[in-house]
Scaffold this motif. Structure first.
Motif, PDB file in Angstrom:
ATOM      1  N   SER A 158      -3.270  -3.084  -8.164  1.00 20.18           N
ATOM      2  CA  SER A 158      -2.512  -4.416  -7.132  1.00 20.18           C
ATOM      3  C   SER A 158      -3.459  -4.498  -6.423  1.00 20.18           C
ATOM      4  O   SER A 158      -3.757  -5.916  -5.713  1.00 20.18           O
ATOM      5  CB  SER A 158      -1.186  -3.096  -7.020  1.00 20.18           C
ATOM      6  OG  SER A 158      -2.270  -2.112  -5.891  1.00 20.18           O
ATOM      7  N   TYR A 213      -2.820   1.344  -8.411  1.00 21.15           N
ATOM      8  CA  TYR A 213      -2.408   0.862  -7.036  1.00 21.15           C
ATOM      9  C   TYR A 213      -3.722  -0.152  -6.939  1.00 21.15           C
ATOM     10  O   TYR A 213      -3.868  -1.040  -6.621  1.00 21.15           O
ATOM     11  CB  TYR A 213      -2.360   2.010  -6.429  1.00 21.15           C
ATOM     12  CG  TYR A 213      -2.876   1.994  -4.791  1.00 21.15           C
ATOM     13  CD1 TYR A 213      -2.564   0.934  -4.027  1.00 21.15           C
ATOM     14  CD2 TYR A 213      -4.679   1.635  -4.185  1.00 21.15           C
ATOM     15  CE1 TYR A 213      -2.778   0.599  -2.492  1.00 21.15           C
ATOM     16  CE2 TYR A 213      -4.604   1.385  -3.750  1.00 21.15           C
ATOM     17  CZ  TYR A 213      -4.180   0.562  -2.086  1.00 21.15           C
ATOM     18  OH  TYR A 213      -4.128  -0.024  -1.072  1.00 21.15           O
ATOM     19  N   HIS A 255       0.726  -1.524  -0.070  1.00 21.35           N
ATOM     20  CA  HIS A 255       0.000  -0.463  -0.281  1.00 21.35           C
ATOM     21  C   HIS A 255       1.178   1.510   0.284  1.00 21.35           C
ATOM     22  O   HIS A 255       0.424   1.970   0.423  1.00 21.35           O
ATOM     23  CB  HIS A 255      -1.226   0.024   0.811  1.00 21.35           C
ATOM     24  CG  HIS A 255      -2.158  -1.426   1.211  1.00 21.35           C
ATOM     25  ND1 HIS A 255      -3.002  -1.532   0.618  1.00 21.35           N
ATOM     26  CD2 HIS A 255      -1.210  -2.661   2.158  1.00 21.35           C
ATOM     27  CE1 HIS A 255      -3.776  -2.232   0.484  1.00 21.35           C
ATOM     28  NE2 HIS A 255      -2.779  -2.772   1.318  1.00 21.35           N
ATOM     29  N   SER A 302       2.473   2.991  -2.573  1.00 23.04           N
ATOM     30  CA  SER A 302       1.589   4.473  -3.930  1.00 23.04           C
ATOM     31  C   SER A 302       0.491   4.676  -2.878  1.00 23.04           C
ATOM     32  O   SER A 302       0.766   6.259  -2.727  1.00 23.04           O
ATOM     33  CB  SER A 302       1.461   3.417  -5.082  1.00 23.04           C
ATOM     34  OG  SER A 302       0.344   2.976  -4.488  1.00 23.04           O
ATOM     35  N   TRP A 303      -0.548   4.045  -2.764  1.00 26.42           N
ATOM     36  CA  TRP A 303      -1.301   4.862  -1.865  1.00 26.42           C
ATOM     37  C   TRP A 303      -1.383   5.429  -0.605  1.00 26.42           C
ATOM     38  O   TRP A 303      -1.444   6.999  -0.631  1.00 26.42           O
ATOM     39  CB  TRP A 303      -2.453   3.238  -1.554  1.00 26.42           C
ATOM     40  CG  TRP A 303      -3.748   4.037  -0.715  1.00 26.42           C
ATOM     41  CD1 TRP A 303      -4.419   3.772   0.689  1.00 26.42           C
ATOM     42  CD2 TRP A 303      -4.880   5.536  -1.136  1.00 26.42           C
ATOM     43  NE1 TRP A 303      -5.625   4.020   0.979  1.00 26.42           N
ATOM     44  CE2 TRP A 303      -5.640   4.832  -0.201  1.00 26.42           C
ATOM     45  CE3 TRP A 303      -5.270   5.625  -2.347  1.00 26.42           C
ATOM     46  CZ2 TRP A 303      -6.663   6.399  -0.648  1.00 26.42           C
ATOM     47  CZ3 TRP A 303      -5.943   6.720  -2.341  1.00 26.42           C
ATOM     48  CH2 TRP A 303      -7.105   7.017  -1.429  1.00 26.42           C
TER      49      TRP A 303
END
Length: 274
Positions: free
Chosen positions: A84, A81, A46, A48-49
């Motif tokens: 993913s 994201y 997580h 990138s979020w």
């Protein structure tokens, strides 16, 4: 009916069908992954979020939608994201905290994506048609493993069944009346502290909790009315469940008992930075 009028009628009917289909068309986020490339929820990162939240969300949970929408790189990063998230097989064995963090992040990220697609707007309620038209809660889907899931199902069919009522202070429907959008991603390692912090923050705000000592009334967010059963099978038990997250003054007030509970109006205005 003449042939000419019949053709006009059929033409209008076909146009209505096309229009109805168009306004109710489903939208999708993420991507479909072949089964061989799907992973367990534990393996979804997580980061990138987290970086996007730190950049575009302030401490009060208000979002800079305009700058986010205008930044092609960060719009693409959100898409990556979401892809993913789609790679996760929700049926694969995973840690329960990792699952909870994953689905909270998925709900919030999909909501932000939905708002960015329609921005500028003043409220998510402008995009939640009850009968005919696009409904962001029902018509926006995230590809999930070999299936797809919408916001409505993430909330009611997944998160609410995980027996953690504090999800209601973590998932955010892009409204001021919601809990703040935490400007960090939820993670399995930090989940307990994050849920506690956001629940405490939620009840520290007058839009979510007020006490009237004169008339012995406890005013709570409408969230506690809509989802009260998740906190207990009676109003008394529900208040006991949330009491640990109240201020000292509110805790003392409810400890005395002999009060009634009423619910505050919900603010559906968009949680955008001014």
């Amino acid at each position: 009916m003449t042939t000419h009028k019949l053709c006009q009628f059929l033409g209008a009917a076909m146009m209505a069908i096309v229009t109805f289909s168009a306004v109710n068309a489903d939208e999708f986020a993420g991507k479909q992954w072949p089964a061989a490339k799907q992973v367990a929820i534990d393996d979804v990162k997580h980061d990138s979020w987290d970086s996007l939240l730190q950049k575009y969300v302030d401490e009060d949970g208000m979002v800079n939608y305009q700058d986010w929408q205008n930044n092609e790189t960060d719009r693409a990063l959100l898409q990556t994201y979401l892809e993913s998230l789609s790679q996760a097989n929700p049926n694969a064995k995973s840690d329960e905290k990792a699952k909870l963090a994953y689905w909270i992040n998925a709900y919030n990220a999909l909501t932000v994506e939905g708002i960015l697609r329609v921005y500028p707007t003043t409220s998510i309620r402008n995009h939640t048609a009850r009968l005919i038209g696009y409904n962001i809660w029902k018509n926006l889907y995230l590809y999930s493993g070999s299936s797809k899931i919408n916001l409505d199902s993430i909330e009611h069919q997944v998160l609410r069944k995980m027996n953690e009522p504090r999800i209601h202070f973590a998932i955010v429907c892009a409204s001021i009346g919601c809990p703040r959008l935490l400007n960090r991603a939820y993670t399995a390692d930090d989940l307990e502290d994050q849920l506690t912090a956001n629940a405490t923050d939620f009840f520290s705000r007058s839009q979510n909790l007020k006490i009237d000592t004169k008339d012995s009334i406890l005013y709570l967010s409408s969230i506690m009315s809509w989802f009260g059963s998740d906190f207990g099978d009676s109003t008394t038990k529900q208040v006991q469940t949330i009491a640990p997250y109240m201020s000292k003054e509110a805790k003392a007030f409810v400890a005395k008992g002999n009060f009634s509970v009423r619910y505050l109006d919900y603010d559906w205005d968009l949680n955008k930075q001014k």
